[in-house]
Design a protein around this motif. Structure first.
Motif, short mmCIF file in Angstrom:
data_model
loop_
_atom_site.label_atom_id
_atom_site.label_comp_id
_atom_site.label_asym_id
_atom_site.label_seq_id
_atom_site.Cartn_x
_atom_site.Cartn_y
_atom_site.Cartn_z
N LEU A 103 0.83 -1.21 0.00
CA LEU A 103 0.00 0.00 0.00
C LEU A 103 0.86 1.26 0.00
CD1 LEU A 103 -3.09 -0.43 2.36
CD2 LEU A 103 -3.06 0.36 -0.02
N GLU A 104 1.89 1.25 0.81
CA GLU A 104 2.76 2.43 0.88
C GLU A 104 3.58 2.60 -0.40
OE1 GLU A 104 4.99 2.91 4.41
OE2 GLU A 104 3.19 2.96 5.70
N MET A 105 3.99 1.47 -0.97
CA MET A 105 4.70 1.55 -2.26
C MET A 105 3.79 2.18 -3.31
SD MET A 105 6.63 -2.17 -2.48
CE MET A 105 7.53 -1.87 -4.03
N LYS A 106 2.54 1.72 -3.33
CA LYS A 106 1.59 2.27 -4.30
C LYS A 106 1.43 3.79 -4.11
CE LYS A 106 -1.56 -1.49 -5.57
NZ LYS A 106 -2.98 -1.88 -5.58
N GLN A 107 1.33 4.19 -2.86
CA GLN A 107 1.16 5.61 -2.58
C GLN A 107 2.38 6.40 -3.08
OE1 GLN A 107 -1.67 6.88 -1.45
NE2 GLN A 107 -0.84 8.97 -1.66
N ARG A 108 3.57 5.91 -2.79
CA ARG A 108 4.79 6.61 -3.21
C ARG A 108 4.92 6.66 -4.73
NH1 ARG A 108 7.26 4.08 1.31
NH2 ARG A 108 7.83 2.33 -0.01
N VAL A 109 4.64 5.53 -5.37
CA VAL A 109 4.76 5.48 -6.84
C VAL A 109 3.71 6.39 -7.48
CG1 VAL A 109 4.42 3.98 -8.85
CG2 VAL A 109 5.81 3.20 -6.92
N PHE A 110 2.52 6.41 -6.93
CA PHE A 110 1.45 7.29 -7.41
C PHE A 110 1.88 8.75 -7.30
CE2 PHE A 110 -2.34 9.78 -5.96
CZ PHE A 110 -2.98 9.86 -7.18
N GLU A 111 2.33 9.13 -6.12
CA GLU A 111 2.72 10.53 -5.92
C GLU A 111 3.90 10.92 -6.81
OE1 GLU A 111 3.30 11.17 -1.75
OE2 GLU A 111 1.19 10.75 -1.29
N ALA A 112 4.83 10.01 -6.96
CA ALA A 112 6.00 10.29 -7.79
C ALA A 112 5.56 10.53 -9.24
CB ALA A 112 7.00 9.15 -7.72
N ASN A 113 4.61 9.74 -9.72
CA ASN A 113 4.11 9.96 -11.08
C ASN A 113 3.47 11.34 -11.23
OD1 ASN A 113 4.35 7.73 -13.13
ND2 ASN A 113 3.73 6.55 -11.34
N LEU A 114 2.72 11.76 -10.20
CA LEU A 114 2.09 13.07 -10.27
C LEU A 114 3.12 14.19 -10.28
CD1 LEU A 114 -1.07 12.83 -8.00
CD2 LEU A 114 -0.82 12.37 -10.43
#
Lengths: 237, 237, 237, 237
Positions: C8-19
Motif C-alpha cells: 500500500l505504501e509503495m503504491k502511494q509513493r509510486v502514485f505521488e511520484a508519477n504526479l
C-alpha cells in the motif's frame, strides 16, 4: 463624466495594464511602464517610477499635462521614460496608449540591433511589415535629453521609412528594448504580448533556416487586412 | 532592538529570500543559498545545507560569527558554500547579503567559461560593464579548501580587473555558477533575477548576430548612472 | 508492517511520484512512468499504462513480481515499459526505483544520439562523468522484445563503459529518451529533474562556446565526492 | 439524446477544448480555434471569431451545417478559419474534430517552411513519419478564397504524399502555423500539445547535431504500432 471621474478611470486602466505586464511574463521586478492619454482633456496618466508592483495602487498613477508636467500635488515621480511617451503622443496623433517593456525576446532583437522581419502570418496579423529597429543614438543625444531623444529617434524611424504608427504598433530601440502602442491601453498591452511572441518565433525560424526571407507581400496583405481596415472580417464587428 | 531580535529578523529575511529562489525559477530542489551579514553584531545568517524548501523554517537558519563559526547550540550544518560567503564579506566591505544559485542561463555562461558582455540597457541598468567570469581554480586550490578558494578567486577577479563590487554585483564562477550580492538581501536576490534574465538575453543576442559587440560606454554610463550614484533620477528618492 | 501495508505504501509513493512528473514539467499527457522495487518482498509497483493523470488513483498502481508478472486480480495493464524496468532491477542491484520521462531537454540529446558531457558542477553534483547514450538497437532487437532489449542495451552500456549505476543514475536511450533511477523513488524523480536541467544547460553551453570540453577530473571529483561517499560533507548527515 | 442535446454537448466540449489552448500554453489572446463535427446530424460547432477567452461562454459556440452555413439565429460570427475546417471535414472523412493554433514551436517550423522530421520516439508515438509542411499558396489562391484554399492545400499535401490523415494528425501550413485533428476533440487538442512539444525537441536536436537524420523506419514502426492499430499494446484496451 466629469474630469475627475475620467482621470480616476484612466488611473485604474493604467494601473491594471501595468499589473498585466508581469502576469504575461513581459517584465521582471519594476521594469516596464504603461501610459494613457486623453487628448481632449489634455492629460496623460503614467506609472510612477520604480514602485514595487506588489504595493502599487491605482491612485498612485501619475497625472501630467501633454508636455509631461505634473498636475497633482503630492504626486509620485513619474516613470523616467515619460519624456519618451510625450514625444510619441505628440507625433503619433492616433495612438491612445503606450507600453514599454524589457520583454526577453524583443530585447534580444534590440540588442542585436535588428528589425524583426515578417516571417509569418502571426506577425502579419498585427504588424504590417518589419518591426523597425531605430538607429543608434549619438553620444550627444544620449548625454543631453536621453528619454526625449529616444522618443525623437522612434518618430524619425517611422517618418523616414514611411510607416503609419498604427499599421506597425511597435518599435525596437537600438540596444535597449521595445515600445508598443495602440488606440486603447488594452490594445497597447496586447501588442507587447504579440511582439514578444513574434520575436521568439522569428529567432527560432532563423535557427531552423538561416536563409529565410520575409513572407510575400500578398500573404502579408491578406493577413493584415483580414483583421484591419474597412474590409476586415475577423472578430464580431 | 536587542541582539536576539535582530538575529530573529535576519533569520526571517534569509529564510524568505531562500524561498524566493525557487519561486523565481532560479533553482531546482535545494540548490542555492542566501546569507545576510550584520557587521556591527559580528553575525552571519545563512541557509542550512541540503534541507528541503518544503519543510525548512526560519528558525533553522544557521547563525555564525564573521569567520563562519557556529554560534548556536543544536544548529544545523550551514550551507557548504559558507566559506565562500565569509571570504566575500571580508573583502567586499559594503555588501550586506550574498546569493548563490545555479540559475539555468547564468550557468550556461559559467560552463562556457565566459564573461557576460553588456549588450544592452537591461544589463547596464544593474551591471556596470561585463559580468566577469573567474579564472579556473587550480587542482591544488580545488583539492585544499575549495569553498574558501572559490571566494578568493572571486575577490582576485574584482581586484585584478579593478571592479567595484557594488558596481557589478554579480560574478560567474568558472565551470560552476553565479554569485550575486547587494546592500540588502532583497537587492542581492533581485540581482540574481536580473543576472539570469540578462544571461538569457545575451545568449539570444549572439544567436541573432554572432558579430555583436558590447554597447558604447556612453550608453552604459547613461543607464547605469540613471539608477545609481548622486545624479540618479530613477525611482522615488 | 505486513506485506499488504508495505505494498500500500509503495503504491502511494509510486502514485505521488508519477504526479510529480507533470508538476515539474517533465512530461506531457500520460507520458512517463515510475516504479519502485522491494527486493525482499519480491515485488515491483509501477504505473498503469496510458491512464490520465487527472483520474489516476494510488490503488490503480500495478503490482508485479520480480519478473514482471501481475500479482493482483483485476489489475490494470502495467506501463508498456515494465520489461525495461525489470531488466534494470535485475542488473542494477542497488537501485530501488526507476523513472522514465520524455522530458524536453533530455530528449533533445537522445534524438541527437549523444552523451551529455559534464560541462560544470551542476552536472558533477549528481552525475560522475558523462551521462551515456546507448548504442542504436538493431532491427532484430526492436522487432523482437523491444522493451526488454531497451533494458538490456542500457545494462550493456554501463558494463562496457564500466560505470557504476548509482554514480551516474541516468541514461539516454538512443533516439528515444531518458531513464533515471535511485535508491529511493524520491531520489529517482529528483534525478530526472536534474537530468533535464543539466541537459538544458549543456545545450546552452555549446551554443555559447562550440569548442567547449568537459570540466577537469579534479573539479568533477570535488563536486561529486562533496555530496557522495564516505567523505561527503553536504547536507545534514 | 435529441438533436438539441447533442448540439449542447458539442458546444460544451468545443468551448472547453478552446479554453485548454491557453492553459496548455499553445496560444496567446484569442488566437486559435477548435471545431467538432457530427456527420450524422450534419452539424459543425466552432469557436466564434475574436471573442476574449475570459468572457466567452459555451452557448456562444457557433453552429453550422456541413458547408459552414450558420444554423442559429443571433449567432456570433464563426472563426474566420471555418472554411478551412469545412474543407478538411469533407476530405478527411474519419476525423471528428480540428484544432488550429499559433503555438510557438510549431510556428517556427511553419515560418521556416519545413516538414518536421521524425527524430525520435516521442514523435513516432503519435505521428507516423514527417509532419508535412504544405506548399506555398499562390497569389491567386491567397487573394480569392484564402481560408478555403488553405484547406485545399492541406488536402492536396496529404493526397500527393499519400499520407493517411489519422496516421499523421497534424500539418504545418507554409508561413502560417499548424492544424491538428483527431477522432475526438480531446484527441485533436492532445495532438496540438504533442505537435508543439515535438517541434521544440526537433529544433533542439538539430542544434545539438546539425547532420541528424530521421530515425530508422523499424523504430518508427515499432513506436507507432505500439500505440495504434490492431496490434497496439499501450493503454488499457
Amino acid at each position: 463624466m466629469n474630469r475627475e471621474q475620467i482621470i480616476l478611470e484612466m488611473k485604474q486602466r493604467v494601473f491594471e495594464a501595468n499589473l498585466t505586464l508581469p502576469k504575461e511574463g513581459l517584465i521582471k521586478l519594476t521594469w516596464g511602464n504603461v501610459s494613457e492619454i486623453n487628448r481632449k482633456l489634455g492629460v496623460i496618466v503614467i506609472k510612477p517610477s520604480g514602485v514595487s508592483y506588489d504595493t502599487m495602487c491605482a491612485e498612485e498613477m501619475v497625472v501630467t499635462d501633454l508636455n509631461g508636467n505634473l498636475l497633482e500635488k503630492e504626486s509620485l515621480n513619474p516613470s523616467s521614460d515619460l519624456a519618451t511617451h510625450v514625444v510619441l503622443y505628440k507625433s503619433f496623433e492616433k495612438i491612445g496608449a503606450i507600453v514599454h517593456t524589457h520583454s526577453t525576446n524583443a530585447v534580444k532583437w534590440a540588442q542585436a540591433r535588428r528589425d524583426i522581419p515578417a516571417y509569418g502570418t502571426t506577425h502579419a496579423d498585427t504588424f504590417y511589415g518589419s518591426i523597425p529597429c531605430t538607429r543608434q543614438l549619438t553620444r550627444e543625444e544620449i548625454e543631453s535629453e536621453y528619454e526625449k531623444e529616444t522618443g525623437k529617434v522612434i518618430v524619425e524611424t517611422f517618418k523616414k521609412r514611411n510607416i503609419e504608427p498604427l499599421a506597425c504598433p511597435a518599435v525596437i530601440v537600438y540596444g535597449h528594448g521595445p515600445f508598443t502602442w495602440g488606440e486603447t491601453v488594452e490594445k497597447a498591452v496586447q501588442n507587447s504580448v504579440i511582439l514578444d511572441e513574434v520575436a521568439s518565433m522569428a529567432l527560432g525560424t532563423e535557427q531552423l533556416k538561416p536563409t529565410i526571407t520575409a513572407i510575400d507581400s500578398y500573404l502579408l496583405d491578406k493577413h493584415y487586412y483580414r483583421k484591419h481596415g474597412v474590409n476586415a472580417y475577423y472578430g464580431q464587428n
